[in-house]
Design an enzyme around this catalytic site. Structure first.
Site, mmCIF file in Angstrom:
data_model
loop_
_atom_site.group_PDB
_atom_site.id
_atom_site.type_symbol
_atom_site.label_atom_id
_atom_site.label_comp_id
_atom_site.label_asym_id
_atom_site.label_seq_id
_atom_site.Cartn_x
_atom_site.Cartn_y
_atom_site.Cartn_z
ATOM 1 N N HIS A 1 20.307 -13.288 1.331
ATOM 2 C CA HIS A 1 20.781 -13.013 2.717
ATOM 3 C C HIS A 1 22.386 -12.959 2.718
ATOM 4 C CE1 HIS A 1 20.743 -12.605 7.144
ATOM 5 N NE2 HIS A 1 21.232 -13.832 7.173
ATOM 6 N N ASP B 1 25.459 -14.641 11.641
ATOM 7 C CA ASP B 1 24.462 -14.695 10.928
ATOM 8 C C ASP B 1 23.219 -13.870 11.535
ATOM 9 O OD1 ASP B 1 22.104 -15.253 9.335
ATOM 10 O OD2 ASP B 1 21.954 -17.389 9.717
ATOM 11 N N CYS C 1 20.486 -7.136 6.348
ATOM 12 C CA CYS C 1 21.563 -8.310 6.849
ATOM 13 C C CYS C 1 23.060 -7.624 6.551
ATOM 14 C CB CYS C 1 21.260 -9.406 6.091
ATOM 15 S SG CYS C 1 21.001 -9.204 4.633
#
EC number: 3.4.22.-
Length: 418
Positions: free
Chosen positions: A288, A305, A358
């Site tokens: 990630h 995030d 992401c």
């Protein structure tokens, strides 16, 4: 003397029998004997023929079911006339009930009996004798569970939602591809051409949750050294000369620190080893991308995030960054003694329905922050995840078209301020 008037009876002697001739049986008794023998033989013949016909039309099991079939059954009682079948016994009770009166005894005298008075039950139940405990009730058979009973019941609406979610994921994955470190670095170089205050930090090797603080402190120390005219102490970037790097440090006001995170490794060396293994396999796995923006001019730490709490809860991350901000106040103090503040950007999961977007989301958020750092663009995101990723896909296509003319993995030339 005899009277002359009386007749004198004379006995006639029987003729003599010839002893040489046999004595013959009379014909009438002989005929009766023959009739009896014939009737007996005829009766036996009829019985044999009847039994033969019965055997032809019935099997042996059918013959046994006939009421006249002889079956020996043990009997404990002798009945004088007719045997009455006994009824099936009822299941015994576990605990006797003394409150129920016993059934009256019915006698069978020639005259009708007088009514038997009811016996009142005792006030307190008598305990069963220990020598003869009451019989236990029969155990109920255990229910047999089939394979359908073992599986939990799932409503039909759940299957419909699962199918819609799978279809939505396929659409989103086709819209936005996974961005690796090379594409992210080219995107940073493109952003530098638009905003000169951004320094395009290399993303390989990227920062991790274990060393991003040391990397930020090292860059700020080198910036102070450049402003003082001193040599830098940190390591130089791989694809940038020292002169160009010093010019970037001199004019930078914003540090975009991309962090690569994987939940399995617990140390920095294990994280790098996991990164190499996934790169060899050509898979992103559970990795990630995270983004920490160090805004030197606004004295702010912004944490983004797209999965909201993939590393840790936002509350714990904010406490950790606040402690780090106090450390930065000592490393790089402001002229007006302004302190670093901390902001957690995401308030929910941004990349719903996507597991590989992401990196693109981090670049999109950085682009929004560069345009207006004081406006939260995440509040204007569409609610529908497909529409949200369609907007992201247009941003991805624009960036990929813009970075085609940039040199491969080389820092852009920074302009000297003086």
């Amino acid at each position: 003397m005899l009277s002359p008037t009386n007749s004198i009876s004379k006995t006639v002697p029987a003729p003599p029998q010839d002893s040489s001739k046999p004595v013959l049986i009379s014909e009438e008794p002989q005929n009766q004997l023959l009739q009896k023998v014939a009737r007996t033989a005829l009766a036996v013949l009829l019985v044999v023929v009847t039994l033969g016909l019965i055997l032809l039309f019935y099997s042996f099991s059918d013959l046994q079911s006939f009421p006249w079939c002889c079956q020996t059954r043990p009997s404990t009682k002798e009945h004088p006339t007719i045997s009455i079948p006994e009824p099936l016994p009822s299941p015994p009770l576990a605990v006797p009930r003394p409150s129920t009166p016993p059934p009256p005894v019915i006698s069978r005298p020639s005259t009708p009996p007088a009514p038997t008075p009811a016996i009142s039950p005792p006030s307190t139940p008598s305990a069963p004798k220990p020598s003869t405990p009451p019989p236990l009730p029969p155990k109920a058979p255990k229910p047999v569970k089939t394979q359908e009973d073992l599986l939990p019941f799932v409503p039909e609406q759940v299957f419909v939602e699962m199918y819609e979610d799978m279809a939505r994921r396929q659409i989103i994955e086709a819209l936005v591809p996974a961005w690796d470190s090379d594409i992210i670095f080219k995107c940073l170089c493109y952003f530098h051409t638009l905003y000169q205050g951004l320094i395009p930090l290399e993303t390989f090797p990227p920062a991790t949750i274990f060393n991003f603080k040391q990397k930020i402190i090292s860059i700020l120390e080198d910036k102070k050294a450049v402003l003082r005219g001193e040599p830098i102490k940190g390591s130089l970037p791989i694809c940038c000369s020292e002169e160009n790097y010093r010019r970037h440090l001199q004019g930078t006001t914003l540090l975009p620190v991309f962090m690569w995170y994987h939940p399995t490794p617990k140390t920095l060396s294990d994280t790098m080893q996991t990164m190499k293994q996934l790169a060899i396999k050509g898979s992103v796995g559970a990795s990630h991308w995270l983004l920490v923006i160090v805004d030197i001019q606004a004295r702010r730490l912004v944490y983004f995030d797209s999965l909201y709490n993939y590393v840790m809860s936002p509350e714990d991350m904010k406490k950790d960054l606040q402690s780090f901000a106090q450390q930065l106040d000592q490393v790089y103090p402001a002229c007006d003694s302004q302190k670093f503040s901390v902001k957690i950007a995401a308030k929910e999961v941004i990349q719903k329905g996507s597991g590989s977007s992401c990196g693109a989301w981090c670049c999109q958020f950085l682009h929004w922050y560069l345009r207006d750092p004081f406006t939260d663009a995440l509040n204007d995101l569409p609610v529908d995840s497909v529409e949200r990723h369609e907007n992201l896909a247009s941003f991805v296509r624009a960036c990929e078209a813009a970075v085609q003319d940039l040199p491969e993995l080389f820092w852009p030339e920074a302009k000297a301020l003086f």
